[in-house]
Design a protein around this motif. Structure first.
Motif, PDB file in Angstrom:
ATOM      1  N   TYR A   1       0.807  -1.217   0.000  1.00  0.00           N
ATOM      2  CA  TYR A   1       0.000   0.000   0.000  1.00  0.00           C
ATOM      3  C   TYR A   1       0.844   1.272   0.000  1.00  0.00           C
ATOM      4  O   TYR A   1       0.296   2.369  -0.042  1.00  0.00           O
ATOM      5  N   PHE A   2       2.155   1.141   0.032  1.00  0.00           N
ATOM      6  CA  PHE A   2       3.042   2.297   0.069  1.00  0.00           C
ATOM      7  C   PHE A   2       3.578   2.623  -1.319  1.00  0.00           C
ATOM      8  O   PHE A   2       4.787   2.550  -1.578  1.00  0.00           O
ATOM      9  N   GLY A   3       2.686   2.974  -2.228  1.00  0.00           N
ATOM     10  CA  GLY A   3       3.066   3.402  -3.571  1.00  0.00           C
ATOM     11  C   GLY A   3       3.827   2.351  -4.337  1.00  0.00           C
ATOM     12  O   GLY A   3       3.405   1.194  -4.449  1.00  0.00           O
ATOM     13  N   ILE A   4       4.979   2.735  -4.834  1.00  0.00           N
ATOM     14  CA  ILE A   4       5.777   1.874  -5.705  1.00  0.00           C
ATOM     15  C   ILE A   4       6.360   0.668  -4.954  1.00  0.00           C
ATOM     16  O   ILE A   4       6.840  -0.276  -5.577  1.00  0.00           O
ATOM     17  N   LEU A   5       6.293   0.665  -3.648  1.00  0.00           N
ATOM     18  CA  LEU A   5       6.822  -0.459  -2.870  1.00  0.00           C
ATOM     19  C   LEU A   5       6.032  -1.756  -3.098  1.00  0.00           C
ATOM     20  O   LEU A   5       6.465  -2.817  -2.655  1.00  0.00           O
ATOM     21  N   PHE A   6       4.906  -1.674  -3.815  1.00  0.00           N
ATOM     22  CA  PHE A   6       4.179  -2.896  -4.154  1.00  0.00           C
ATOM     23  C   PHE A   6       5.076  -3.844  -4.952  1.00  0.00           C
ATOM     24  O   PHE A   6       4.869  -5.059  -4.941  1.00  0.00           O
TER      25      PHE A   6
ATOM     26  N   ILE B   1      -3.978  -1.218   4.919  1.00  0.00           N
ATOM     27  CA  ILE B   1      -2.959  -1.626   5.888  1.00  0.00           C
ATOM     28  C   ILE B   1      -3.589  -2.409   7.032  1.00  0.00           C
ATOM     29  O   ILE B   1      -3.063  -3.440   7.449  1.00  0.00           O
ATOM     30  N   VAL B   2      -4.722  -1.935   7.532  1.00  0.00           N
ATOM     31  CA  VAL B   2      -5.396  -2.631   8.633  1.00  0.00           C
ATOM     32  C   VAL B   2      -5.841  -4.019   8.190  1.00  0.00           C
ATOM     33  O   VAL B   2      -5.639  -5.007   8.910  1.00  0.00           O
ATOM     34  N   ASN B   3      -6.432  -4.128   7.005  1.00  0.00           N
ATOM     35  CA  ASN B   3      -6.864  -5.434   6.504  1.00  0.00           C
ATOM     36  C   ASN B   3      -5.694  -6.399   6.368  1.00  0.00           C
ATOM     37  O   ASN B   3      -5.781  -7.563   6.770  1.00  0.00           O
ATOM     38  N   SER B   4      -4.593  -5.939   5.806  1.00  0.00           N
ATOM     39  CA  SER B   4      -3.453  -6.834   5.630  1.00  0.00           C
ATOM     40  C   SER B   4      -2.808  -7.186   6.969  1.00  0.00           C
ATOM     41  O   SER B   4      -2.380  -8.319   7.167  1.00  0.00           O
TER      42      SER B   4
ATOM     43  N   GLY C   1      -4.687  -9.891   8.591  1.00  0.00           N
ATOM     44  CA  GLY C   1      -4.688 -11.145   7.852  1.00  0.00           C
ATOM     45  C   GLY C   1      -5.938 -11.358   7.024  1.00  0.00           C
ATOM     46  O   GLY C   1      -6.276 -12.472   6.668  1.00  0.00           O
ATOM     47  N   GLU C   2      -6.625 -10.274   6.688  1.00  0.00           N
ATOM     48  CA  GLU C   2      -7.855 -10.354   5.902  1.00  0.00           C
ATOM     49  C   GLU C   2      -7.582  -9.955   4.463  1.00  0.00           C
ATOM     50  O   GLU C   2      -6.722  -9.120   4.189  1.00  0.00           O
ATOM     51  N   ALA C   3      -8.319 -10.539   3.550  1.00  0.00           N
ATOM     52  CA  ALA C   3      -8.196 -10.216   2.127  1.00  0.00           C
ATOM     53  C   ALA C   3      -9.536  -9.682   1.629  1.00  0.00           C
ATOM     54  O   ALA C   3     -10.258 -10.345   0.905  1.00  0.00           O
ATOM     55  N   LYS C   4      -9.845  -8.460   2.059  1.00  0.00           N
ATOM     56  CA  LYS C   4     -11.084  -7.800   1.650  1.00  0.00           C
ATOM     57  C   LYS C   4     -10.757  -6.750   0.597  1.00  0.00           C
ATOM     58  O   LYS C   4      -9.753  -6.052   0.711  1.00  0.00           O
ATOM     59  N   PRO C   5     -11.638  -6.593  -0.398  1.00  0.00           N
ATOM     60  CA  PRO C   5     -11.394  -5.539  -1.389  1.00  0.00           C
ATOM     61  C   PRO C   5     -11.609  -4.152  -0.781  1.00  0.00           C
ATOM     62  O   PRO C   5     -12.447  -3.975   0.107  1.00  0.00           O
ATOM     63  N   LEU C   6     -10.860  -3.178  -1.260  1.00  0.00           N
ATOM     64  CA  LEU C   6     -11.045  -1.801  -0.820  1.00  0.00           C
ATOM     65  C   LEU C   6     -12.388  -1.291  -1.333  1.00  0.00           C
ATOM     66  O   LEU C   6     -12.794  -1.627  -2.454  1.00  0.00           O
TER      67      LEU C   6
END
Length: 113
Positions: free
Chosen positions: A25-30, A89-92, A95-100
């Motif tokens: 979620y930190f820009g290019i750090l994906f 960030i909170v979802n990850s 340990g959850e995989a919910k769509p934004l």
């Protein structure tokens, strides 16, 4: 699997990939998660969400150049983007995989989950 559903991942994958998922979620750090955890479905899901968030923020930045209406859309979009950033960030971290909301269901860029 459609991007609008919560995915089910192995808890071992979640524990191994939490840091990479958060970095997504930190820009290019994906790119770190994209390259370092290619086989981890949890990380790849959050990489996809992170890319969508990055694209959303880029569009908001471009629109904000337009006088008046663009400024308003840019400000509101930036605030909404920050809220989505925190939610991702909170979802990850949980340990959850919910769509934004709103943008997480648009399309899949990274398809490995």
């Amino acid at each position: 699997m459609e991007n609008n559903e919560t995915i089910v991942v192995d808890q071992q994958e979640v524990q191994q990939g939490k840091a990479f998922a958060i970095l997504s979620y930190f820009g290019i750090l994906f790119l770190i998660g994209l390259l370092a955890a290619k086989e981890n479905k949890f990380v790849q899901y959050h990489v996809n969400q992170g890319i969508l968030l990055l694209l959303f923020n880029i569009v908001c930045s471009i629109v904000s150049v337009i006088p008046f209406i663009g400024w308003i859309v840019g400000i509101v979009g930036s605030i909404f983007g920050f809220v989505l950033f925190i939610m991702g960030i909170v979802n990850s971290a949980k340990g959850e995989a919910k769509p934004l909301p709103l943008i997480g269901k648009l399309f899949t860029i990274v398809k490995s989950y």
